[in-house]
Design an enzyme around this catalytic site. Sequence first.
Site, PDB file in Angstrom:
ATOM      1  N   GLU A 109       0.827  -1.207   0.000  1.00  0.00           N
ATOM      2  CA  GLU A 109       0.000   0.000   0.000  1.00  0.00           C
ATOM      3  C   GLU A 109       0.866   1.263   0.000  1.00  0.00           C
ATOM      4  O   GLU A 109       0.569   2.223  -0.705  1.00  0.00           O
ATOM      5  CB  GLU A 109      -0.952  -0.005   1.210  1.00  0.00           C
ATOM      6  CG  GLU A 109      -2.007  -1.107   1.162  1.00  0.00           C
ATOM      7  CD  GLU A 109      -2.902  -1.039  -0.073  1.00  0.00           C
ATOM      8  OE1 GLU A 109      -3.123   0.066  -0.592  1.00  0.00           O
ATOM      9  OE2 GLU A 109      -3.374  -2.085  -0.528  1.00  0.00           O
TER      10      GLU A 109
ATOM     11  N   HIS B 290       2.015   1.964  -3.442  1.00  0.00           N
ATOM     12  CA  HIS B 290       1.022   2.692  -4.255  1.00  0.00           C
ATOM     13  C   HIS B 290       1.134   4.191  -3.975  1.00  0.00           C
ATOM     14  O   HIS B 290       1.095   5.007  -4.887  1.00  0.00           O
ATOM     15  CB  HIS B 290      -0.404   2.260  -3.896  1.00  0.00           C
ATOM     16  CG  HIS B 290      -0.886   1.029  -4.616  1.00  0.00           C
ATOM     17  ND1 HIS B 290      -0.866   0.900  -5.985  1.00  0.00           N
ATOM     18  CD2 HIS B 290      -1.449  -0.122  -4.143  1.00  0.00           C
ATOM     19  CE1 HIS B 290      -1.387  -0.280  -6.326  1.00  0.00           C
ATOM     20  NE2 HIS B 290      -1.740  -0.924  -5.227  1.00  0.00           N
TER      21      HIS B 290
ATOM     22  N   GLU C  21      -0.608  -2.311 -10.148  1.00  0.00           N
ATOM     23  CA  GLU C  21      -0.563  -3.388  -9.152  1.00  0.00           C
ATOM     24  C   GLU C  21       0.785  -4.109  -9.185  1.00  0.00           C
ATOM     25  O   GLU C  21       1.384  -4.373  -8.138  1.00  0.00           O
ATOM     26  CB  GLU C  21      -1.693  -4.397  -9.392  1.00  0.00           C
ATOM     27  CG  GLU C  21      -3.053  -3.927  -8.899  1.00  0.00           C
ATOM     28  CD  GLU C  21      -3.031  -3.507  -7.443  1.00  0.00           C
ATOM     29  OE1 GLU C  21      -2.251  -4.058  -6.651  1.00  0.00           O
ATOM     30  OE2 GLU C  21      -3.774  -2.578  -7.105  1.00  0.00           O
TER      31      GLU C  21
HETATM   32 ZN   LIG Z   1      -2.472  -2.734  -4.836  1.00  0.00          ZN
END
Ligand SMILES: [Zn+2]
Length: 263
Positions: A136, A139, A193
């Site tokens: 996370e 990201h 991702e």
């Molecule tokens: Zn992700």
Amino acid sequence: MRVPRLPMAVTLAGALLVTAGCATHPVTGRSQLMIMPEGQANQMAYQAYSQMTEQKPTLPASHPASQRVQRITQRIVPQAIRVYPQAGGWQWESRVFRDDSVNAFAMAGGKVGINTGMLDKIQPSDDELAQVIAHEVAHALSGHTREKMSMAMTQQMGLSVASALGGLDGRTAAMAQQVATVAVDLPFSRRMELEADEVGLLLAARAGYDPHAAVSLWQKMQARGGGGGPEWLSTHPNSSNRIQALERAIPSVMPEYRRATGR
Ligand SMILES: [Zn+2]
């Protein structure tokens, strides 16, 4: 929404593209469209996070689960700052939300949230929880949300120009404005991702967390899949491809892990 006359729309689009424009990913070197300035995205995230903490119950900071999440986050953060020095100025914070759904997030500007559902239903080891947080955080430092907003803004500007040229009706223009707002809630692209997996694996390894835990974490997620399975999977579509990509990436970060742990 008032539709700008053509010269104004073009000037606005041009100015935004020139002043912000493109960025290069600090780890992967991928070129990214970044029209939304980081300071503005962070401010929006801080506001959203404080609203969330007012609306949703969180565990007290003294709760063992909060302390565990905080301890792991505090090991990951210096590694995030190492690859992206601007993150040193972020208002980093982590909280555990009382929420049964298996989910976690990190907003722009370093606001981290882990649901109790993630802890209770997945029962992650510290190494596995570190992979969730590092993914996370990856990201966030990759500016993925800003990138989605930037893409939506370009589409909106494209539509503004188009509506000035071709006279699209007001409803279309209003719809375009919504795109920018909606972009925030859209799942990340597959490419984002994979990037967050790659960067997250690196951050966690440098923080001394076993890279193999990334694979066991996704296996646990998959085992809970299907109806009523982890919500994290709805924004993080899982596949054996993902696990295979992680398995392939592990050897490249093992030296970092060994350096961090002295093993
Ligand atoms: Zn992700």
